[in-house]
Scaffold this motif. Structure first.
Motif, short mmCIF file in Angstrom:
data_model
loop_
_atom_site.label_atom_id
_atom_site.label_comp_id
_atom_site.label_asym_id
_atom_site.label_seq_id
_atom_site.Cartn_x
_atom_site.Cartn_y
_atom_site.Cartn_z
N ASP A 65 -5.78 1.43 10.42
CA ASP A 65 -4.97 2.25 11.32
C ASP A 65 -3.56 1.66 11.40
O ASP A 65 -3.32 0.69 12.10
CB ASP A 65 -5.62 2.29 12.71
CG ASP A 65 -4.89 3.24 13.65
OD1 ASP A 65 -3.84 3.78 13.26
OD2 ASP A 65 -5.36 3.42 14.80
N GLN A 99 -1.76 9.61 11.20
CA GLN A 99 -2.54 8.67 12.01
C GLN A 99 -2.01 8.59 13.43
O GLN A 99 -2.79 8.49 14.39
CB GLN A 99 -2.54 7.29 11.36
CG GLN A 99 -3.43 7.18 10.13
CD GLN A 99 -3.55 5.75 9.63
OE1 GLN A 99 -2.62 4.96 9.71
NE2 GLN A 99 -4.71 5.40 9.10
N TYR A 132 -11.48 9.05 7.17
CA TYR A 132 -10.84 8.37 8.30
C TYR A 132 -11.09 9.12 9.61
O TYR A 132 -11.35 8.51 10.66
CB TYR A 132 -9.34 8.25 8.04
CG TYR A 132 -8.58 7.57 9.14
CD1 TYR A 132 -8.58 6.19 9.28
CD2 TYR A 132 -7.85 8.32 10.07
CE1 TYR A 132 -7.89 5.56 10.29
CE2 TYR A 132 -7.16 7.71 11.10
CZ TYR A 132 -7.17 6.33 11.21
OH TYR A 132 -6.48 5.71 12.24
N LYS A 148 -12.57 2.91 4.28
CA LYS A 148 -12.00 3.33 5.57
C LYS A 148 -10.58 2.78 5.66
O LYS A 148 -10.36 1.59 5.55
CB LYS A 148 -12.86 2.81 6.72
CG LYS A 148 -12.40 3.26 8.11
CD LYS A 148 -12.72 4.72 8.35
CE LYS A 148 -12.26 5.17 9.75
NZ LYS A 148 -13.07 4.59 10.83
#
Length: 534
Positions: free
Chosen positions: A42, A504, A28, A39
């Protein structure tokens, strides 16, 4: 003292020796580029103001409307409902205000003769108590809600507090150019519809041509009538950053790839903004042993807070006792449900998020006797949302069908893999993009858990999700049917980063936001204090 400190240091080092930074996280952030590792979506935009700032500590710009000034008297035997509604109406007439509840117990829904929820229909209205603990504010729901009409479905019975926007009816326009998921720009045919709009809703109407790709070529169950007969649909809400010509720039990225062949549409969205409920103990009287779908009383009649068409708002630091449902959000955007304690007799639902975008549900402890039957939930086309650091040690989390997409269950502690529900005709429970991160199981051993079983008894064949990602699932031994899992890493052990949502968000902003550190510290203190007083 030195020996004690050394022991804790060694314990910390030892504990983290077993937690390793995952390959999928390295993929990521670009440290590795292995195409066999998916992947991650988000998820960091979930929550109030897209997670970038915290909920305001106070609303100093808003006038305070004390419910006692409108006739409410705490700690007596007379209903305070009319006074509370008068205070809310006064705040609405003022175009905003803090409706304040002093210390003491206020009575509502006392021997109702008709459906009579307390309603909020304007932005900038905050229902604020004096704390949920000893010497705080108690709002006591004496009796259950009634049906609006005799044959009203059990699950549609009104909640006690209802926030909703009288959304304007506006013309729908088409999106005229393709756009990739993760980008911030769309083109529309008629820009004039957005002249006075701050928010926008994008929708792909039901489409059969999109089913195969949405299910990753998986075969649907024969009784999934909606998917089989109508197809799939996607809805996502956004805040508008700017408009130039027929181009609209969004504050947060697209969740879905927009293919104009699928007739994507856009319309203005007029939600309530800056509304909240905080620092209140909501006490109800659901005392029966819960039976799923027994009747409207068991399903919904002791439920507390429902909000519809809401943006950049919250429910926080609230306690609930003997309820059928705590908080429900429908058609929401950039919303936070934080720091809730649920206790007493277990009922139907913990929290539910439906038809919503970028909602954060976190820091919740279900301490009821049997657990709320459905745990923290995301359903009905909800996307880009997160369930974060929630404990339901007697039940599990819930995805209530009707094809949500791209959602995260982060650091959840539960007895079950799921406590899912939803009408079988509206399944599957989740499309692509479901991630379970550092999920801790505390119940019985589960072997060969199958996310896409095509056989079973009756019309409910178990939880159905399209190739979920499972990382760091630990606690009770759990194994999976790997054919129907998109990716597994760290099975049986906790991994790093500890929280995907936190990592994140820090990665996107370049710094861990202050609100996150403060909320975690505050929640730890609240849980510790509550356990001490039990």
């Amino acid at each position: 003292m030195i020996i004690k400190k050394l022991f804790f240091l060694l314990f910390f080092i030892s504990a983290n020796t077993f937690a390793q930074e995952t390959l999928i996280w390295k993929r990521y952030i670009g440290e590795i580029s292995n195409p066999e590792i998916p992947k991650l979506f988000d998820y960091s935009y979930a929550g109030y103001k897209l997670g970038e700032v915290g909920i305001p500590k106070a609303q100093k710009h808003l006038k305070v409307f004390n419910v006692m000034d409108f006739g409410a008297i705490p700690n007596d035997t007379i209903s305070d409902q009319q006074a509370i509604q008068k205070a809310i109406h006064a705040a609405e007439k003022n175009k905003g205000g803090v409706v304040f509840f002093p210390k003491g117990e206020f009575l509502i829904n006392v021997q109702p003769k008709k459906v009579n929820p307390i309603t909020v229909r304007s932005s900038n209205i905050i229902l604020k108590g004096s704390g949920w603990g000893k010497n705080g504010t108690v709002i006591h729901m004496k009796d259950h809600m009634l049906k609006r009409y005799p044959d009203e479905p059990e699950w549609k019975v009104s909640y006690m507090f209802e926030f909703y926007s009288n959304t304007k009816k506006t013309a729908i326009t088409h999106i005229t150019s393709n756009a990739k998921a993760g980008t911030f720009k769309i083109e529309v045919k008629n820009i004039s519809a957005f002249k006075n709009a701050e928010y926008i809703q994008l929708e792909m109407p039901f489409n059969l041509n999109a089913v195969s790709e949405s299910l990753a070529e998986k075969k649907p169950r024969p009784h999934w009538e909606k998917v089989n007969n109508e197809g799939v649909t996607f809805i996502e809400n956004h805040e508008i950053k700017s408009i130039t010509g027929n181009t609209i720039i969004l504050k947060d990225p697209l969740i879905n790839t927009i293919n104009t062949d699928y007739n994507w549409q856009a319309k203005p969205f007029f939600p309530l903004e800056n509304v909240g409920v905080e620092d209140i103990f909501f006490k109800a009287n659901f005392k029966d042993k819960f039976v799923h779908h027994k009747n409207f009383i068991h399903d919904n009649a002791w439920s507390v807070i429902a909000m519809q068409s809401i943006a950049n708002s919250w429910v926080r630091r609230c306690r609930f006792s003997n309820i059928t449902g705590a908080v429900s959000i429908r058609n929401g955007y950039a919303f936070s449900i934080l720091m809730l304690l649920i206790e007493g007799n277990g009922g139907h639902k913990l929290t539910n998020v439906a038809e919503s975008t970028r909602v954060l549900t976190g820091l919740i402890n279900d301490a009821t006797n049997n657990g709320q039957f459905h745990g923290a939930s995301m359903s009905h086309k909800t996307s880009g949302s997160v369930i974060w650091r929630v404990k339901t040690p007697k039940q599990g989390w819930d995805s209530h069908a009707d094809i949500p997409k791209n959602n995260l269950v982060d650091m959840y502690e539960a007895a079950k893999m799921t406590a899912h529900g939803g009408y079988h005709k509206n399944e599957p429970h989740h499309l692509k993009g479901l991630t379970l991160w550092n999920y801790k199981r505390v119940g019985d051993t589960v072997s060969d858990y199958n996310f896409w079983s095509l056989s079973g008894k009756g019309m409910y064949w178990g939880f159905s999700a399209v190739n979920p990602i499972v990382v760091g699932l630990h606690g009770t031994t759990t194994t999976f049917n790997k054919t129907n899992v998109g990716y597994i890493e760290g099975l049986g052990r906790k991994v790093l980063p500890e929280s995907l949502y936190e990592a994140q968000l820090k990665y996107r902003l370049g710094i861990r936001p202050k609100w996150m550190r403060k909320n975690l510290k505050e929640w730890h203190k609240i849980e510790k204090e509550w356990l001490k007083n039990e």
